[in-house]
Scaffold this motif. Structure first.
Motif, PDB file in Angstrom:
ATOM      1  N   GLY A 197       0.802  -1.205   0.000  1.00 26.77           N
ATOM      2  CA  GLY A 197       0.000   0.000   0.000  1.00 26.77           C
ATOM      3  C   GLY A 197       0.837   1.258   0.000  1.00 26.77           C
ATOM      4  N   VAL A 198       0.387   2.269   0.782  1.00 26.06           N
ATOM      5  CA  VAL A 198       1.091   3.547   0.802  1.00 26.06           C
ATOM      6  C   VAL A 198       2.479   3.418   1.404  1.00 26.06           C
ATOM      7  CG1 VAL A 198      -0.993   4.945   0.803  1.00 26.06           C
ATOM      8  CG2 VAL A 198      -0.095   4.099   2.956  1.00 26.06           C
ATOM      9  N   GLY A 199       2.682   2.431   2.284  1.00 23.91           N
ATOM     10  CA  GLY A 199       4.026   2.218   2.817  1.00 23.91           C
ATOM     11  C   GLY A 199       5.012   1.836   1.729  1.00 23.91           C
ATOM     12  N   PHE A 200       4.563   1.014   0.788  1.00 23.32           N
ATOM     13  CA  PHE A 200       5.400   0.639  -0.347  1.00 23.32           C
ATOM     14  C   PHE A 200       5.735   1.863  -1.200  1.00 23.32           C
ATOM     15  CE2 PHE A 200       4.849  -0.176  -4.941  1.00 23.32           C
ATOM     16  CZ  PHE A 200       6.050  -0.816  -5.212  1.00 23.32           C
ATOM     17  N   LEU A 201       4.762   2.716  -1.466  1.00 21.99           N
ATOM     18  CA  LEU A 201       5.016   3.921  -2.261  1.00 21.99           C
ATOM     19  C   LEU A 201       5.968   4.865  -1.533  1.00 21.99           C
ATOM     20  CD1 LEU A 201       1.493   4.771  -3.720  1.00 21.99           C
ATOM     21  CD2 LEU A 201       3.389   3.566  -4.815  1.00 21.99           C
ATOM     22  N   ALA A 202       5.835   4.976  -0.211  1.00 27.43           N
ATOM     23  CA  ALA A 202       6.742   5.840   0.555  1.00 27.43           C
ATOM     24  C   ALA A 202       8.174   5.326   0.476  1.00 27.43           C
ATOM     25  CB  ALA A 202       6.274   5.922   2.005  1.00 27.43           C
ATOM     26  N   MET A 203       8.347   4.004   0.582  1.00 26.71           N
ATOM     27  CA  MET A 203       9.696   3.438   0.477  1.00 26.71           C
ATOM     28  C   MET A 203      10.282   3.660  -0.916  1.00 26.71           C
ATOM     29  SD  MET A 203       9.477  -0.130   2.578  1.00 26.71           S
ATOM     30  CE  MET A 203       8.911  -0.192   4.268  1.00 26.71           C
ATOM     31  N   LEU A 204       9.462   3.474  -1.947  1.00 24.67           N
ATOM     32  CA  LEU A 204       9.944   3.698  -3.307  1.00 24.67           C
ATOM     33  C   LEU A 204      10.376   5.148  -3.492  1.00 24.67           C
ATOM     34  CD1 LEU A 204      10.392   2.684  -6.185  1.00 24.67           C
ATOM     35  CD2 LEU A 204       7.974   3.174  -6.656  1.00 24.67           C
ATOM     36  N   ALA A 205       9.575   6.088  -2.982  1.00 21.81           N
ATOM     37  CA  ALA A 205       9.944   7.498  -3.076  1.00 21.81           C
ATOM     38  C   ALA A 205      11.225   7.781  -2.298  1.00 21.81           C
ATOM     39  CB  ALA A 205       8.802   8.368  -2.554  1.00 21.81           C
ATOM     40  N   GLY A 206      11.373   7.174  -1.124  1.00 23.26           N
ATOM     41  CA  GLY A 206      12.585   7.381  -0.337  1.00 23.26           C
ATOM     42  C   GLY A 206      13.830   6.861  -1.036  1.00 23.26           C
ATOM     43  N   ILE A 207      13.735   5.686  -1.645  1.00 22.41           N
ATOM     44  CA  ILE A 207      14.888   5.115  -2.354  1.00 22.41           C
ATOM     45  C   ILE A 207      15.270   5.986  -3.540  1.00 22.41           C
ATOM     46  CG2 ILE A 207      15.655   3.129  -3.719  1.00 22.41           C
ATOM     47  CD1 ILE A 207      13.916   1.375  -1.923  1.00 22.41           C
ATOM     48  N   LEU A 208      14.277   6.465  -4.281  1.00 20.96           N
ATOM     49  CA  LEU A 208      14.558   7.285  -5.466  1.00 20.96           C
ATOM     50  C   LEU A 208      15.141   8.644  -5.104  1.00 20.96           C
ATOM     51  CD1 LEU A 208      11.392   6.505  -7.615  1.00 20.96           C
ATOM     52  CD2 LEU A 208      13.706   5.599  -7.919  1.00 20.96           C
ATOM     53  N   ASN A 209      14.912   9.112  -3.874  1.00 27.31           N
ATOM     54  CA  ASN A 209      15.401  10.428  -3.465  1.00 27.31           C
ATOM     55  C   ASN A 209      16.741  10.388  -2.738  1.00 27.31           C
ATOM     56  OD1 ASN A 209      13.309  12.019  -4.506  1.00 27.31           O
ATOM     57  ND2 ASN A 209      11.991  11.521  -2.765  1.00 27.31           N
ATOM     58  N   VAL A 210      17.314   9.198  -2.586  1.00 26.50           N
ATOM     59  CA  VAL A 210      18.643   9.116  -1.964  1.00 26.50           C
ATOM     60  C   VAL A 210      19.663   9.769  -2.902  1.00 26.50           C
ATOM     61  CG1 VAL A 210      20.459   7.565  -1.142  1.00 26.50           C
ATOM     62  CG2 VAL A 210      18.059   7.046  -0.679  1.00 26.50           C
ATOM     63  N   ASN A 211      20.518  10.590  -2.346  1.00 18.60           N
ATOM     64  CA  ASN A 211      21.530  11.300  -3.139  1.00 18.60           C
ATOM     65  C   ASN A 211      22.470  10.299  -3.811  1.00 18.60           C
ATOM     66  OD1 ASN A 211      23.468  13.021  -4.193  1.00 18.60           O
ATOM     67  ND2 ASN A 211      23.502  14.336  -2.386  1.00 18.60           N
ATOM     68  N   LYS A 212      22.543  10.340  -5.128  1.00 20.39           N
ATOM     69  CA  LYS A 212      23.399   9.404  -5.882  1.00 20.39           C
ATOM     70  C   LYS A 212      24.884   9.629  -5.618  1.00 20.39           C
ATOM     71  CE  LYS A 212      19.815   7.588  -7.935  1.00 20.39           C
ATOM     72  NZ  LYS A 212      18.789   8.397  -7.217  1.00 20.39           N
ATOM     73  N   ASP A 213      25.230  10.824  -5.151  1.00 20.61           N
ATOM     74  CA  ASP A 213      26.639  11.083  -4.851  1.00 20.61           C
ATOM     75  C   ASP A 213      27.157  10.196  -3.723  1.00 20.61           C
ATOM     76  OD1 ASP A 213      26.585  13.012  -6.791  1.00 20.61           O
ATOM     77  OD2 ASP A 213      26.259  14.679  -5.380  1.00 20.61           O
ATOM     78  N   TYR A 214      26.253   9.789  -2.817  1.00 16.74           N
ATOM     79  CA  TYR A 214      26.664   8.922  -1.724  1.00 16.74           C
ATOM     80  C   TYR A 214      27.161   7.578  -2.256  1.00 16.74           C
ATOM     81  CZ  TYR A 214      24.207  12.197   1.342  1.00 16.74           C
ATOM     82  OH  TYR A 214      23.789  13.307   2.013  1.00 16.74           O
ATOM     83  N   TYR A 215      26.463   7.047  -3.252  1.00 19.14           N
ATOM     84  CA  TYR A 215      26.874   5.767  -3.824  1.00 19.14           C
ATOM     85  C   TYR A 215      28.224   5.895  -4.544  1.00 19.14           C
ATOM     86  CZ  TYR A 215      21.998   4.486  -2.992  1.00 19.14           C
ATOM     87  OH  TYR A 215      20.781   4.233  -2.418  1.00 19.14           O
ATOM     88  N   GLU A 216      28.409   6.974  -5.273  1.00 23.08           N
ATOM     89  CA  GLU A 216      29.689   7.170  -5.981  1.00 23.08           C
ATOM     90  C   GLU A 216      30.836   7.317  -4.989  1.00 23.08           C
ATOM     91  OE1 GLU A 216      29.311  10.438  -8.601  1.00 23.08           O
ATOM     92  OE2 GLU A 216      27.636   9.575  -9.737  1.00 23.08           O
ATOM     93  N   ALA A 217      30.592   8.080  -3.906  1.00 21.83           N
ATOM     94  CA  ALA A 217      31.643   8.239  -2.896  1.00 21.83           C
ATOM     95  C   ALA A 217      31.951   6.906  -2.226  1.00 21.83           C
ATOM     96  CB  ALA A 217      31.213   9.274  -1.862  1.00 21.83           C
ATOM     97  N   ALA A 218      30.932   6.084  -1.990  1.00 19.90           N
ATOM     98  CA  ALA A 218      31.153   4.785  -1.363  1.00 19.90           C
ATOM     99  C   ALA A 218      31.948   3.862  -2.273  1.00 19.90           C
ATOM    100  CB  ALA A 218      29.808   4.143  -1.018  1.00 19.90           C
ATOM    101  N   ARG A 219      31.684   3.890  -3.572  1.00 16.67           N
ATOM    102  CA  ARG A 219      32.469   3.051  -4.495  1.00 16.67           C
ATOM    103  C   ARG A 219      33.916   3.493  -4.541  1.00 16.67           C
ATOM    104  NH1 ARG A 219      27.906   4.235  -7.872  1.00 16.67           N
ATOM    105  NH2 ARG A 219      26.339   2.564  -7.752  1.00 16.67           N
ATOM    106  N   ILE A 220      34.145   4.804  -4.474  1.00 20.58           N
ATOM    107  CA  ILE A 220      35.525   5.298  -4.452  1.00 20.58           C
ATOM    108  C   ILE A 220      36.242   4.834  -3.190  1.00 20.58           C
ATOM    109  CG2 ILE A 220      36.931   7.392  -4.323  1.00 20.58           C
ATOM    110  CD1 ILE A 220      34.842   8.762  -6.073  1.00 20.58           C
ATOM    111  N   ASP A 221      35.498   4.770  -2.080  1.00 20.93           N
ATOM    112  CA  ASP A 221      36.091   4.337  -0.809  1.00 20.93           C
ATOM    113  C   ASP A 221      36.257   2.831  -0.716  1.00 20.93           C
ATOM    114  OD1 ASP A 221      36.311   6.905   0.041  1.00 20.93           O
ATOM    115  OD2 ASP A 221      34.420   6.913   1.159  1.00 20.93           O
TER     116      ASP A 221
END
Length: 322
Positions: A197-221
């Motif tokens: 339900g709405v919990g699933f939509l909230a999680m999807l929105a949260g995942i899509l709004n995570v800053n992509k720079d965090y993932y790039e910095a983590a791969r560099i590290d």
């Protein structure tokens, strides 16, 4: 003799209190437009949430049969609930815990995993998969009559029995929704299917709004695993959405009760195998008309949900400077 003089502390308190109250009124008046905007919500919240909850708490200490005036009996309803109500202790409470432990965390984890998988898809196809996952939560009543009841019918015409008989996995048709051994499993399966339900939509929105720079910095590290990305970046970055999803999962799980009656077609369910706390409340409130005792069960369920929500706040709530 002169007039007695009040102590300095009393004078300061008597002078300070009206001053504080006047300051509060002035502050409220300065934000009167904001309070005007929230007034419709507040009126509905008080009328349909606060007042019913307070009324239920008050009625839980009375004997009330909806005809006579409520009669105060103290803690007798709660004493009977936790010590003498065998139907509650043997069926409603264990069934509710079993149902909630499987459906709550199971649906919550499934919602997060599906939201994460859908977030990895291209934007063009992502919305269609999200719609396909969310739609069952909107059409559960229709799906119950069109999909699940024909599928779980306990004869050879039932879809599930027909397929299993053709495959040779069973010799005789199984009574999926009228046999006490299978009813709870059927309830869990149908509820999990409709839990996005709405919990699933909230999680999807949260995942899509995570800053992509965090993932790039983590791969560099040196972070190489997608599982590490989820655990160390995705989940910490979307704690508000995770908390909202947990609260919605708890509320949805504990308020579910009609599913067993709809599947089995009888009330109470066969051998009380699908009897949950909500069914117990309906039984005493709308069949036996013991409103005071039904209110006591409702208060018990409210406290149970409050404890579960506190656990969710402990896991996903903000701590310190987060």
């Amino acid at each position: 003799m002169g007039r007695p003089v009040s102590p300095p502390e009393a004078v300061s308190v008597s002078v300070r209190s009206p001053g504080r109250f006047r300051t509060l009124l002035n502050e409220v008046w300065s934000y009167r437009l904001s309070y005007l905007f929230i007034a419709p919500f507040m009126l509905c919240f008080v009328a349909f949430i606060v007042v019913p909850v307070l009324a239920a708490v008050a009625l839980s200490f009375t004997y009330f049969n909806a005809i006579e005036s409520p009669r105060f009996i103290g803690w007798q309803n709660f004493q009977y609930l936790i010590s003498q109500d065998l139907l509650f202790l043997k069926h409603a409470l264990p069934n509710t815990f079993k149902f909630a432990i499987i459906v709550g965390p199971g649906g919550y984890i499934a919602a997060f995993l599906l939201a994460w998988l859908i977030s990895q898809l291209p934007a063009v196809t992502r919305k269609w998969f999200a719609l396909a996952m969310y739609t069952p939560s909107l059409t559960i009543g229709i799906a119950m009559s069109i999909v699940w009841l024909p599928m779980l019918t306990g004869d050879r015409i039932g879809y599930l029995n027909s397929v299993l008989l053709r495959l040779g996995w069973i010799d005789t048709p199984q009574l999926w929704v009228t046999d006490p051994s299978y009813l709870m499993n059927a309830m869990i399966g149908v509820t999990l299917w409709s839990s996005m339900g709405v919990g699933f939509l909230a999680m999807l929105a949260g995942i899509l709004n995570v800053n992509k720079d965090y993932y790039e910095a983590a791969r560099i590290d040196g972070m190489k695993s997608r599982l590490q990305e989820i655990w160390y970046i995705t989940i910490p970055s979307m704690k508000p959405q995770m908390l909202f999803g947990a609260v919605m999962a708890i509320v949805t799980t504990f308020k579910t009760g009609a599913i067993g009656v709809e599947l089995s077609g009888v009330n109470p369910t066969p051998a009380y195998s699908g009897h949950l706390i909500i069914n117990h409340i309906d039984d005493f409130g709308f069949i036996r008309f013991e409103m005071g005792y039904a209110a006591a069960i409702s208060v018990f369920l409210l406290l149970l949900m409050y404890a579960s929500n506190k656990l969710s706040w402990g896991l996903f709530g903000s701590k310190g400077d987060e």
